[in-house]
Design an enzyme around this catalytic site. Structure first.
Site, PDB file in Angstrom:
ATOM      1  N   GLU A 116      31.962   4.702  49.572  1.00 36.31           N
ATOM      2  CA  GLU A 116      33.097   5.357  48.923  1.00 36.31           C
ATOM      3  C   GLU A 116      34.394   4.551  48.981  1.00 36.31           C
ATOM      4  O   GLU A 116      35.185   4.599  48.049  1.00 36.31           O
ATOM      5  CB  GLU A 116      33.337   6.744  49.552  1.00 36.31           C
ATOM      6  CG  GLU A 116      32.227   7.747  49.315  1.00 36.31           C
ATOM      7  CD  GLU A 116      32.138   8.194  47.857  1.00 36.31           C
ATOM      8  OE1 GLU A 116      33.081   7.936  47.091  1.00 36.31           O
ATOM      9  OE2 GLU A 116      31.101   8.785  47.488  1.00 36.31           O
ATOM     10  N   SER A 160      15.625  46.391  14.687  1.00 31.90           N
ATOM     11  CA  SER A 160      16.532  47.084  13.773  1.00 31.90           C
ATOM     12  C   SER A 160      17.950  47.235  14.280  1.00 31.90           C
ATOM     13  O   SER A 160      18.826  47.671  13.534  1.00 31.90           O
ATOM     14  CB  SER A 160      15.973  48.476  13.453  1.00 31.90           C
ATOM     15  OG  SER A 160      14.839  48.371  12.627  1.00 31.90           O
TER      16      SER A 160
END
Length: 780
Positions: free
Chosen positions: A111, A391
């Site tokens: 890092e 529906s």
């Protein structure tokens, strides 16, 4: 001649003077250029320092408590009460003297290899190097942040790419310098190791070591340590359970940097890179979650998704997220689905449900299924969009556009007769395998007749109807076949949002889980909106008026709550021919059953069915589960709400019309009639508003008389079904008659023969549409 006789020495002197003056002018020019260059550089530096100071003065405060805390976001309800944290309930905080040196070496190597050398908290060399790398790759390929800057970012800033502004970077650098002055390197590394997100709700590397290996940090071997050190870069992408290859790739990068940084030997490196990524890894498991975390899991999953779409990282940004959940309603919804209050066919039958406040779009509660497993962010059936609505799509896609664009009245006469989809030989059937002839639009919707719905969509046009539906959050492709009139793919969340526009007289509020997001640096964003008008008030009111009838005397009577002003629509989907070939016993039973209902205060969309065909079919009382769930939940929700009816807008005319008159004829006292609605300006001559005489109870009585025979037949069929002698066809109400078996056989024969006809079709567009029609022909 005189000039030609000049002394050559004089000519040389003149040329020498000219050269001298030219050199002086050139020298003065370069001096000016250099002066201007340094002046510009000085100006840029001074301006940069000034801008840096200007931004830095507004930097948020940062304390040791903040640095030591986890990076998780917290969820709050709209009334300001804390709900839960997105991280693990217990974080294993590891003090500096318990952190192995090997882990520190791994983190620093990968890092920030100059971590122990930099004295100010930022690394100019690293920043310049990352700028050059990013310029070469034309992307953000490398980061220039030190470990101290990363710690600051995780503590008080958002990690979202959209937040990488010059102001934010200046404040980050300033705070990093402050942290560098106030804390030692070991303290900074301790804060960082205990703050980073490690996936699955785990914060801190100590917590991660326990989660992945069931060990403390000092018991990990080199390879395991390297994986833990490398995961914060992308904890999901480097998940050793789901993505072992990517996890090994990241682990090996960490090991390589440790070798280059002379923290391990070549022999140690070789041994570690050859170790299986699965070595020592615990079997996949979940953290022990509280009951509320399990109940809220589907809601939390959608909150996380919504927050990410807004550009934030809910796991690393320390956000305060205000959500729209009503925890009591969420608990009740979960309880109804799991404690036996609402009956289902069997334990494998599933449900997805969403409750929305139509006036704000706030998602009040959501149900991802029954018997939810104890896992984080599991399957949420409420937002699945791969199932047909049956529906329940009719009001949105068929009848509302017909009122909106064609100014149809509820008395519009529609023909329920034999129908074949254009360009095919596929015949469309209704749920009872019969055709009822001419009927009003009101009756067609209340009784969920398929043929009138398809004919209505054909009149409106699929393109225009799909645009109308899209404005209400339902995505129906404009090139869909006409069968989409009786079934389109959507989720319970989307359907609740769409019906919400009917409940609010035409204003659509997109369903929202998140109301507000606040970041540690003081940024606050509110996501509530006033909504968008998507239809005329007349359209919304007339649809609602017809959908009231669905619950009073139509296909949704099992959802009826006495005395409550409400409206809703059923939806049922039948199995395809391919499904029935595999499971012939499923014939005459529904594959999916829906109910979407609403009051002025709440909208609820419900799907019921099965995850897999082999799990079973909806039979017996399970065919009513969606309606019964709605009735139970809406009764609970409305117990403390005012029961208010919708007010008819001036743009609508109400009149008593002779039944089945075409054109509509105003009724006299001695003729069979019913109340109908018209768009003002489009009513037939002689029709005027006589709403003063309107009595809703009287209308309900009239409607019940008109449908008495149908209802009686339906009740008889239901009794026979419970005795096991008959099975339901396709409606949420049992409507099959003793003659439907032969009709069903004929229909299957017809469908079978039409399949070959479709295959031989020369038009690819017709073929595609035909197959769609065949899939949907039996939906209710």
């Amino acid at each position: 001649m005189a000039e030609n006789n000049l002394d050559p020495n004089q000519n040389m002197k003149r040329e020498s003077r000219r050269d001298y003056h030219n050199r002086r002018r050139s020298s003065r020019l370069w001096v000016k250029i250099i002066k201007w260059f340094f002046l510009i550089v000085l100006l840029v530096v001074v301006s940069g320092i000034g801008l840096f100071a200007y931004y830095a003065k507004d930097a948020p405060n940062i304390s040791q408590n903040q640095l030591q805390s986890g990076g998780t976001s917290s969820l709050y309800t709209n009334d300001g009460k804390f709900l839960l944290s997105l991280g693990s309930e217990k974080r294993i905080y590891v003090k500096n003297d318990k952190i192995p040196q090997q882990l520190k070496d791994a983190i620093v190597s990968v890092e920030d290899k100059r971590f122990y050398k930099d004295k100010i908290g930022v690394d100019p060399i690293r920043i310049v190097g990352s700028m050059l790398t990013n310029a070469k790759s034309n992307s953000i390929a490398a980061g220039g942040s030190t470990i101290t800057q990363q710690l600051v970012k995780l503590t008080v800033f958002s990690t979202a790419t959209s937040q990488r502004t010059l102001k934010r970077k200046a404040q980050e650098a300033w705070l990093a310098m402050r942290v560098q002055r106030e804390f030692s390197k070991d303290q900074i590394l301790e804060f960082y190791i205990n703050k980073v997100y490690m996936n699955y709700g785990n914060y801190g590397m100590g917590t991660a070591a326990n989660y992945y290996y069931n060990k403390p940090l000092n018991k990990l071997d080199l390879a395991q340590t390297a994986l833990i050190a490398g995961m914060p870069n992308a904890p999901v992408a480097y998940d050793p359970y789901l993505y072992p290859q990517q996890a090994k790739y990241r682990r090996d990068i960490v090991l390589k940097t440790m070798l280059e940084n002379q923290k391990i030997t070549k022999a140690q490196y070789n041994q570690a890179v050859n170790e299986s990524i699965k070595h020592g890894l615990r079997p996949p498991h979940s953290n022990n979650e509280s009951k509320i975390r399990q109940i809220d899991d589907p809601y939390i999953k959608e909150v996380i998704s919504e927050v990410k779409k807004k550009g934030f990282d809910p796991y690393n940004d320390n956000l305060k997220i205000t959500v729209n959940i009503d925890q009591d309603a969420q608990n009740k919804l979960y309880e109804l689905a799991n404690n036996g209050s609402v009956p289902f066919t069997n334990d494998k039958m599933q449900i997805g449900a969403t409750v929305v406040d139509p006036n704000t779009g706030h998602v009040v509660a959501i149900l991802g299924g029954r018997h939810l497993p104890s896992v984080q962010l599991g399957l949420d059936r409420a937002v699945q969009t791969g199932r047909s609505t049956g529906s329940s799509i009719k009001p949105v896609l068929d009848y509302a556009p017909a009122i909106q664009y064609l100014n149809w009245s509820t008395a519009k006469m529609l023909d329920d007769s034999r129908y074949v989809y254009p360009g095919t030989n596929i015949q469309l059937y209704d749920w009872d395998n019969k055709y009822d002839g001419m009927m009003t639009m009101r009756k067609a919707l209340e009784q969920s007749r398929n043929v009138p719905a398809v004919k209505t969509l054909a009149k409106v046009g699929v393109g225009r109807a799909s645009l109308f539906a899209r404005r209400m959050g339902i995505d129906v492709p404009a090139n869909s076949g006409l069968s989409v009139a009786i079934g389109a793919n959507a989720s319970s969340l989307q359907m609740a949002g769409a019906y919400g526009a009917f409940a609010t007289m035409g204003v659509y509020h997109k369903p929202q889980f998140v109301s507000k997001i606040e970041t540690p640096d003081g940024l606050s964003r509110n996501y509530d909106s006033p909504g968008v008008r998507v239809m005329k008030k007349s359209t919304a009111y007339m649809i609602t008026d017809m959908l009231k009838g669905v619950i009073k005397s139509g296909s949704g009577t099992r959802a009826k709550i006495d005395g409550l002003y409400q409206a809703g629509k059923t939806g049922t989907v039948k199995y395809s021919n391919e499904d029935l070939v595999r499971y012939p016993a499923y014939n005459s039973t529904p594959k999916d059953s829906w109910f979407v209902g609403y009051t002025r205060s709440y909208v609820m969309g419900i799907w019921t069915g099965y995850d897999n065909l082999k799990d079973g079919t909806i039979s017996g009382i399970g065919q009513q589960s969606a309606q019964l769930m709605y009735r139970s939940m809406m009764s609970y929700l409305m117990q403390d709400k005012e029961n208010v009816d919708w007010q008819k807008p001036n743009s609508v005319i109400r009149a008593r019309i002779v039944n089945n008159s075409n054109p509509p004829e105003v009724a006299t006292s001695n003729r069979s009639s019913s109340w109908q609605l018209f768009v003002r300006g489009h009513a037939p001559s002689g029709v005027s508003d006589n709403s003063a005489n309107y009595d809703e109870e009287d209308e309900e009585a009239d409607t019940n008389n008109q449908t008495a025979n149908v209802t009686a037949s339906r009740e008889t069929t239901r009794t026979r079904d419970n005795n096991g002698s008959l099975r339901q066809s396709s409606s949420t109400q049992s409507r099959i008659t003793s003659s439907s078996s032969s009709s069903s056989s004929a229909r299957q024969s017809s469908a079978s023969s039409t399949s070959s006809a479709i295959t031989s079709s020369s038009s690819s567009r017709t073929t595609q549409s035909s197959r769609s029609e065949e899939d949907n022909q039996n939906e209710d």
